[in-house]
Each structure stands twice: as C-alpha cells, then as structure tokens.
Scaffold this motif. Structure first.
Motif, PDB file in Angstrom:
ATOM      1  N   ASP A  16       0.724  -1.167  -0.098  1.00 23.04           N
ATOM      2  CA  ASP A  16      -0.171   0.129  -0.015  1.00 23.04           C
ATOM      3  C   ASP A  16       0.912   1.228   0.083  1.00 23.04           C
ATOM      4  O   ASP A  16       0.493   2.169  -0.325  1.00 23.04           O
ATOM      5  N   LEU A  17       2.061   1.126   0.432  1.00 21.98           N
ATOM      6  CA  LEU A  17       2.896   2.337   0.659  1.00 21.98           C
ATOM      7  C   LEU A  17       3.606   2.665  -0.711  1.00 21.98           C
ATOM      8  O   LEU A  17       4.116   3.804  -0.970  1.00 21.98           O
ATOM      9  N   TYR A  18       3.202   1.798  -1.870  1.00 22.40           N
ATOM     10  CA  TYR A  18       3.963   2.178  -3.263  1.00 22.40           C
ATOM     11  C   TYR A  18       2.937   3.532  -3.706  1.00 22.40           C
ATOM     12  O   TYR A  18       3.886   4.484  -4.054  1.00 22.40           O
ATOM     13  N   LYS A  19       1.959   3.732  -3.427  1.00 19.21           N
ATOM     14  CA  LYS A  19       1.159   4.859  -3.787  1.00 19.21           C
ATOM     15  C   LYS A  19       1.725   6.026  -3.080  1.00 19.21           C
ATOM     16  O   LYS A  19       1.553   7.168  -3.646  1.00 19.21           O
ATOM     17  N   ASP A  20       1.876   5.902  -2.017  1.00 17.25           N
ATOM     18  CA  ASP A  20       2.355   7.146  -0.977  1.00 17.25           C
ATOM     19  C   ASP A  20       3.817   7.597  -1.464  1.00 17.25           C
ATOM     20  O   ASP A  20       4.060   8.492  -1.361  1.00 17.25           O
ATOM     21  N   ALA A  21       4.616   6.345  -1.885  1.00 17.74           N
ATOM     22  CA  ALA A  21       5.947   7.027  -2.191  1.00 17.74           C
ATOM     23  C   ALA A  21       5.796   7.630  -3.631  1.00 17.74           C
ATOM     24  O   ALA A  21       6.433   8.560  -3.667  1.00 17.74           O
ATOM     25  N   LYS A  22       4.967   7.593  -4.369  1.00 13.00           N
ATOM     26  CA  LYS A  22       4.688   8.156  -5.526  1.00 13.00           C
ATOM     27  C   LYS A  22       4.173   9.587  -5.282  1.00 13.00           C
ATOM     28  O   LYS A  22       4.572  10.538  -5.776  1.00 13.00           O
ATOM     29  N   ARG A  23       3.293   9.583  -4.491  1.00  9.52           N
ATOM     30  CA  ARG A  23       2.776  10.711  -4.094  1.00  9.52           C
ATOM     31  C   ARG A  23       3.822  11.691  -3.452  1.00  9.52           C
ATOM     32  O   ARG A  23       3.909  13.134  -3.608  1.00  9.52           O
ATOM     33  N   ASP A  24       4.843  11.043  -2.548  1.00  9.74           N
ATOM     34  CA  ASP A  24       5.730  11.926  -2.121  1.00  9.74           C
ATOM     35  C   ASP A  24       6.708  12.325  -3.135  1.00  9.74           C
ATOM     36  O   ASP A  24       7.065  13.673  -3.117  1.00  9.74           O
ATOM     37  N   LEU A  25       6.990  11.614  -4.070  1.00  9.31           N
ATOM     38  CA  LEU A  25       7.920  12.263  -5.293  1.00  9.31           C
ATOM     39  C   LEU A  25       7.320  13.409  -5.807  1.00  9.31           C
ATOM     40  O   LEU A  25       7.726  14.133  -6.226  1.00  9.31           O
ATOM     41  N   SER A  26       5.916  13.250  -6.123  1.00  9.57           N
ATOM     42  CA  SER A  26       4.972  14.137  -6.854  1.00  9.57           C
ATOM     43  C   SER A  26       5.164  15.584  -5.764  1.00  9.57           C
ATOM     44  O   SER A  26       5.128  16.401  -6.374  1.00  9.57           O
ATOM     45  N   ASP A  27       5.204  15.529  -4.416  1.00 13.29           N
ATOM     46  CA  ASP A  27       5.056  16.630  -3.533  1.00 13.29           C
ATOM     47  C   ASP A  27       6.329  17.200  -3.755  1.00 13.29           C
ATOM     48  O   ASP A  27       6.430  18.540  -3.628  1.00 13.29           O
ATOM     49  N   LEU A  28       7.482  16.644  -4.138  1.00 16.37           N
ATOM     50  CA  LEU A  28       8.598  17.092  -4.289  1.00 16.37           C
ATOM     51  C   LEU A  28       9.088  17.632  -5.757  1.00 16.37           C
ATOM     52  O   LEU A  28      10.146  17.983  -6.173  1.00 16.37           O
ATOM     53  N   GLY A  29       7.871  17.661  -6.485  1.00 16.38           N
ATOM     54  CA  GLY A  29       7.976  18.095  -7.731  1.00 16.38           C
ATOM     55  C   GLY A  29       8.372  17.120  -9.152  1.00 16.38           C
ATOM     56  O   GLY A  29       8.731  17.560 -10.074  1.00 16.38           O
ATOM     57  N   LEU A  30       8.405  16.072  -8.490  1.00 18.27           N
ATOM     58  CA  LEU A  30       8.697  14.943  -9.824  1.00 18.27           C
ATOM     59  C   LEU A  30       7.658  14.115 -10.017  1.00 18.27           C
ATOM     60  O   LEU A  30       7.467  12.753 -10.229  1.00 18.27           O
ATOM     61  N   ASP A  31       6.514  14.880 -10.487  1.00 20.03           N
ATOM     62  CA  ASP A  31       5.384  14.240 -11.000  1.00 20.03           C
ATOM     63  C   ASP A  31       5.609  13.278 -12.122  1.00 20.03           C
ATOM     64  O   ASP A  31       5.348  11.938 -12.038  1.00 20.03           O
ATOM     65  N   GLY A  32       6.201  13.803 -13.226  1.00 20.55           N
ATOM     66  CA  GLY A  32       6.656  12.921 -14.407  1.00 20.55           C
ATOM     67  C   GLY A  32       7.461  11.812 -14.015  1.00 20.55           C
ATOM     68  O   GLY A  32       7.181  10.552 -14.700  1.00 20.55           O
ATOM     69  N   TYR A  33       8.474  12.217 -13.085  1.00 22.65           N
ATOM     70  CA  TYR A  33       9.454  11.015 -12.669  1.00 22.65           C
ATOM     71  C   TYR A  33       8.577   9.810 -11.889  1.00 22.65           C
ATOM     72  O   TYR A  33       8.642   8.846 -12.099  1.00 22.65           O
ATOM     73  N   ALA A  34       7.611  10.377 -11.087  1.00 25.43           N
ATOM     74  CA  ALA A  34       6.828   9.237 -10.445  1.00 25.43           C
ATOM     75  C   ALA A  34       6.174   8.451 -11.496  1.00 25.43           C
ATOM     76  O   ALA A  34       5.993   7.259 -11.170  1.00 25.43           O
ATOM     77  N   VAL A  35       5.472   8.980 -12.158  1.00 29.75           N
ATOM     78  CA  VAL A  35       4.690   8.351 -13.280  1.00 29.75           C
ATOM     79  C   VAL A  35       5.527   7.243 -14.057  1.00 29.75           C
ATOM     80  O   VAL A  35       5.149   6.109 -14.417  1.00 29.75           O
ATOM     81  N   ASP A  36       6.655   7.937 -14.689  1.00 27.17           N
ATOM     82  CA  ASP A  36       7.448   7.169 -15.796  1.00 27.17           C
ATOM     83  C   ASP A  36       8.478   6.152 -15.302  1.00 27.17           C
ATOM     84  O   ASP A  36       8.810   5.106 -15.734  1.00 27.17           O
TER      85      ASP A  36
END
Length: 92
Positions: A6-26
């Motif tokens: 379940d923490l996978y989604k949280d990790a992606k969200r945290d990356l997005s919060d750091l301004g790494l939206d595209g990186y988190a997705v790709d």
C-alpha cells in the motif's frame, strides 16, 4: 523495500510532492506487479518499490524476486541506493 505494498502509492505521492510528478509516473515501478524475467529492457533506470514479502517470492522455475532485483540493479556494478523502510519488521 517496505512492509506494505500500500505504501507504493504513498511513495509516488511523495515524489510528486517534491515536484517529480513525471518521474513518479514514468520511473517508479512496483516489483510485485511486474512479470518475472528481464526488467532492464522495459524498466531501465528509476525506482523499484517492493515489499519484504516480495523479495522472498519465487516463480515456478525457482527464480526469485531478489535475484531479479539484483539483476535490475546491475549486480556488482550497482551504483545507487537501497532504502529499507521499517526494517525492524522484516522477517527472515
């Protein structure tokens, strides 16, 4: 490496919060959801999320997720970082 998938989604969200939206997705992948076999050609560089339970999983041919992760990291030539979340909860 974490305790819960379940923490996978949280990790992606945290990356997005750091301004790494595209990186988190790709470039953020969940090892437990990927097929066994070669990952390098399709999942190149990035973040590979997995749980402690995933690391000990084996396929029918005896290949382990741990071996798969080591291969993806480049084996002995690995030049990166492995984060162990809540490692006190990991079991053998």
């Amino acid at each position: 490496v974490s305790v819960s998938s379940d923490l996978y989604k949280d990790a992606k969200r945290d990356l997005s919060d750091l301004g790494l939206d595209g990186y988190a997705v790709d470039h953020c992948h969940n090892l437990g959801k990927l097929p066994y076999g070669d990952l390098e050609s399709r999942y190149g560089m990035g973040i590979m999320f997995c749980t402690y339970q995933t690391l000990i999983a084996k396929n029918r041919e005896g290949g382990t997720r741990l071996d798969q992760l080591i291969d993806w990291c480049g084996g002995e030539d690995f030049d990166g970082l492995i984060l162990l979340d809540e490692c006190h909860k990991a079991k053998t």
